[in-house]
Design an enzyme around this catalytic site. Structure first.
Site, PDB file in Angstrom:
ATOM      1  N   LYS A 278       0.840  -1.191   0.000  1.00  0.00           N
ATOM      2  CA  LYS A 278       0.000   0.000   0.000  1.00  0.00           C
ATOM      3  C   LYS A 278       0.881   1.249   0.000  1.00  0.00           C
ATOM      4  O   LYS A 278       1.855   1.336   0.739  1.00  0.00           O
ATOM      5  CB  LYS A 278      -0.906  -0.004   1.232  1.00  0.00           C
ATOM      6  CG  LYS A 278      -2.371   0.240   0.917  1.00  0.00           C
ATOM      7  CD  LYS A 278      -3.242   0.145   2.143  1.00  0.00           C
ATOM      8  CE  LYS A 278      -4.697   0.382   1.749  1.00  0.00           C
ATOM      9  NZ  LYS A 278      -5.604   0.342   2.912  1.00  0.00           N
ATOM     10  N   GLU A 363     -19.316  -6.833   9.717  1.00  0.00           N
ATOM     11  CA  GLU A 363     -20.340  -6.095  10.458  1.00  0.00           C
ATOM     12  C   GLU A 363     -21.349  -7.018  11.137  1.00  0.00           C
ATOM     13  O   GLU A 363     -21.787  -6.744  12.264  1.00  0.00           O
ATOM     14  CB  GLU A 363     -21.065  -5.129   9.516  1.00  0.00           C
ATOM     15  CG  GLU A 363     -20.201  -3.996   8.999  1.00  0.00           C
ATOM     16  CD  GLU A 363     -19.410  -4.363   7.744  1.00  0.00           C
ATOM     17  OE1 GLU A 363     -18.697  -3.487   7.223  1.00  0.00           O
ATOM     18  OE2 GLU A 363     -19.520  -5.525   7.293  1.00  0.00           O
ATOM     19  N   ARG A 391     -25.480  -3.619   6.933  1.00  0.00           N
ATOM     20  CA  ARG A 391     -25.016  -4.985   6.669  1.00  0.00           C
ATOM     21  C   ARG A 391     -25.247  -5.897   7.869  1.00  0.00           C
ATOM     22  O   ARG A 391     -25.214  -7.118   7.727  1.00  0.00           O
ATOM     23  CB  ARG A 391     -23.527  -4.964   6.301  1.00  0.00           C
ATOM     24  CG  ARG A 391     -23.179  -3.946   5.233  1.00  0.00           C
ATOM     25  CD  ARG A 391     -21.764  -4.103   4.741  1.00  0.00           C
ATOM     26  NE  ARG A 391     -21.701  -5.099   3.688  1.00  0.00           N
ATOM     27  CZ  ARG A 391     -20.569  -5.513   3.114  1.00  0.00           C
ATOM     28  NH1 ARG A 391     -19.411  -5.030   3.509  1.00  0.00           N
ATOM     29  NH2 ARG A 391     -20.591  -6.407   2.168  1.00  0.00           N
TER      30      ARG A 391
END
Length: 628
Positions: A278, A363, A391
């Site tokens: 990243k 979630e 969710r």
């Protein structure tokens, strides 16, 4: 050396290049992304990390005929630049500019709209099955990060895909990050085997050495299977029915292109493991990929220079309250689905590490995990964005509310969120929460009220939710005492002084400031309702009987929201009065500056005043005769 990127208007131009030109394309593309995001703001680290992978995919596959589905989609800026949107990216994430995520309405190359994680494999599998049913030959590719692999939906899709035998390529973009540091057993498993010297020796040729000895062929086969089961990361995915390939260097274009070209022609489910970094190519982002994950405008030469905010954002108000309440009550636990920084939990995670639980991008699990904590006497606080709580809705109903467990939901990013657009807007939580039995639903109007309502929620022996917007509030002074407010009680902030044409504005949450502005324009009474459930029905009836009309204002969709609760209360009481409901429109709201979006929706002070004038006219033209 002449620049190549300006000549690429579509992947057709890219595929016309020699493979030896691709590293230059990647360098130019990375420089373009850095300068663009520095000027507009947006997701940086994730996009810098996938430049080579994006170039290789569009070079090898016949896009858009071949389908590429990007999980989450916050790493698709290079994809957008290569598919005809490079010039438009000067308005990235701004009104009428490109979205920060893939959108089918934006480009034929955006084959599936994403922004919530872990959906790519399911969508790409559906596309692969559809192609087979229609007799069309095309490749379908899902690109998913290791952070998104922590969600159950990804494994549901892998399980289905492996059993189906469909021609599907899943690319695991393994950068050892989601947004925060990665968590969970899957990450630890991949990290352990990839760093193992035994694993690397096996990959380099242990199998080849043993297989050269004819008497030991059978032993070699058994040894390979045994060791593969012990150390190779592909075992998990091969058991699910995939042919595992990798890991390979995600920044080596030659290796990427050669591998993708080979995998492209393979039949059945394929799993390619790619290692990326990243922030790759911009040292500051490599060193701190969390800080450079989502950025505002900045100077790349200087990097991000932290500036103390003029006033605390709601997220900080929550984070400070959480630490103070944890100091006061040892039962408090904080749960987040991989949003430590975004939800304001950094300080808490440092001060109370034993009571801080980042469960990964999961979630549903986060909500039920909190329910389990509550069953055993703890008081969990689930810090979650409004759009992500959607969710875990079944778990909220079935596992928390049905059992009446004391779980507090701190719902950030409620209402308009701005540049992230329709996938992240918190437009529905008042509607989907207030219909659930046992729930208490609160909407603070300022920073101090947010803190007090969080305390109120936490001290209830029942499920409760406090929803607050992104960014800063009006700048109210904050009382650091842990003070609760009376449940289900609103307060009148402004009283109308006219005898005729009296209008009462009932504001729920953040729109109170705009409602007060409109109240001044119309000399209207303005009430800060605070509670959506239980609604202050007594205050509603009092205002309905003493005023000629009511106006409800909320930063939520009108359908089923706080205004609907007011109308229901009037109907139950048999009170008939004109009522105007103002809220978010029945449409998905695009990306742009939050103040601009609120004005466009008519939820700023001028918009509310104008809506009142359109509906009821000026005071002189519309009033009931005064009582004798």
């Amino acid at each position: 050396m002449d620049a190549i990127l300006p000549r690429i208007e579509s992947p057709l131009n890219l595929r016309a290049l020699a493979r030896s030109d691709l590293p230059q394309v990647a360098r130019e593309l990375r420089a373009f992304l850095l300068s663009t995001v520095a000027a507009t703001g947006g997701h940086l680290s994730s996009n810098l990390g996938t430049v080579e992978l994006t170039v290789a995919l569009h070079y090898v596959f016949d896009t858009p005929r071949d389908r590429i589905v990007w999980d989450v989609g916050h790493q698709t800026y290079a994809h957008k630049a290569l598919t005809g949107r490079r010039a438009a990216m000067a308005k990235l994430r701004q009104w009428d500019g490109p979205s920060g995520f893939p959108r089918r309405s934006e480009s034929e190359y955006d084959t599936f709209g994403t922004a919530h994680s872990s959906t790519s494999i399911s969508a790409a599998l559906g596309m692969a099955v559809a192609a087979k049913l229609r007799g069309e030959k095309r490749r379908c590719v899902a690109v998913i990060g290791d952070g998104a692999m922590s969600a159950g939906m990804a494994f549901e899709a892998l399980n289905n895909a492996g059993a189906s035998g469909s021609d599907l390529l899943v690319i695991l973009n393994d950068n050892e990050m989601s947004i925060s540091e990665p968590v969970g057993a899957i990450h630890r498993y991949l990290a352990k085997v990839l760093s193992s010297s035994l694993y690397n020796r096996v990959r380099r040729g242990g199998k080849e050495v043993l297989s050269r000895l004819p008497p030991m062929q059978e032993l070699a086969k058994r040894w390979e299977e045994h060791m593969k089961g012990m150390v190779l990361p592909g075992t998990l995915f091969e058991e699910l029915g995939f042919n595992y390939i990798g890991p390979i260097d995600g920044h080596d274009l030659e290796s990427l292109c050669a591998t993708l070209a080979n995998v492209r022609d393979m039949k059945g489910p394929q799993f390619l493991h790619v290692i990326t970094k990243k922030g790759y190519g911009y040292q500051r982002a490599e060193d701190d990929p969390i800080l450079y994950h989502g950025v505002g405008r900045f100077d790349p030469a200087q990097g991000i220079v932290a500036k103390p905010p003029a006033r605390p954002a709601y997220t900080q108000v929550f984070g400070d309250w959480l630490c103070d309440m944890a100091d006061a009550d040892p039962r408090l636990c904080a749960v987040t689905p991989a949003m430590r920084e975004g939800s304001g939990l950094v300080r808490f995670s440092q001060e109370h590490p034993n009571r801080y639980f980042d469960v990964g991008i999961a979630e549903q699990h986060a909500v039920t995990f909190a329910a389990g904590l509550a069953c055993e006497g703890m008081r969990p606080v689930v810090a979650i964005y409004s759009t992500f709580l959607q969710r875990g809705y079944d778990q909220l109903i079935h596992d928390v509310a049905l059992q009446n467990l004391p779980v507090t939901f701190a719902i950030d990013r409620a209402g308009v969120v701005g540049a992230d657009g329709p996938t992240h807007i918190g437009a529905f939580d008042l509607s989907y929460l207030r219909c659930v039995p046992n729930m208490t639903v609160m909407a603070p109007s300022d920073e101090d009220e947010c803190r007090k309502l969080l305390t109120t929620a936490f001290r209830l022996d029942a499920p409760a939710a406090v929803r607050y917007p992104r960014g800063t509030g009006p700048g109210a002074a904050i009382d650091r005492a842990l003070t609760a407010l009376p449940v289900g009680k609103g307060v009148v902030c402004r009283r109308s002084v006219r005898r005729a044409h009296r209008i009462a504005i009932l504001a729920f949450g953040a729109p109170l400031a705009a409602a007060l502005e409109a109240g001044e324009a119309h000399d209207a009474t303005v009430a800060n309702m605070r509670f959506v459930k239980p609604l202050d029905a007594g205050l509603v009836l009092e205002l309905a009987r003493s005023h000629d009309a009511l106006v409800t204002v909320e930063e939520n969709v009108v359908a089923g929201g706080a205004g609907s609760a007011v109308a229901e209360a009037l109907a139950v009481a048999g009170v008939e009065t004109p009522i105007l409901h103002l809220g978010l429109p029945d449409e998905f709201i695009g990306h742009g500056d939050p103040a601009f979006l609120l004005a466009r929706c008519g939820l700023d002070g001028k918009g509310i005043a104008a809506a009142i004038a359109r509906r009821f006219g000026p005071a002189e033209a519309w009033s009931k005769p005064a009582a004798a």
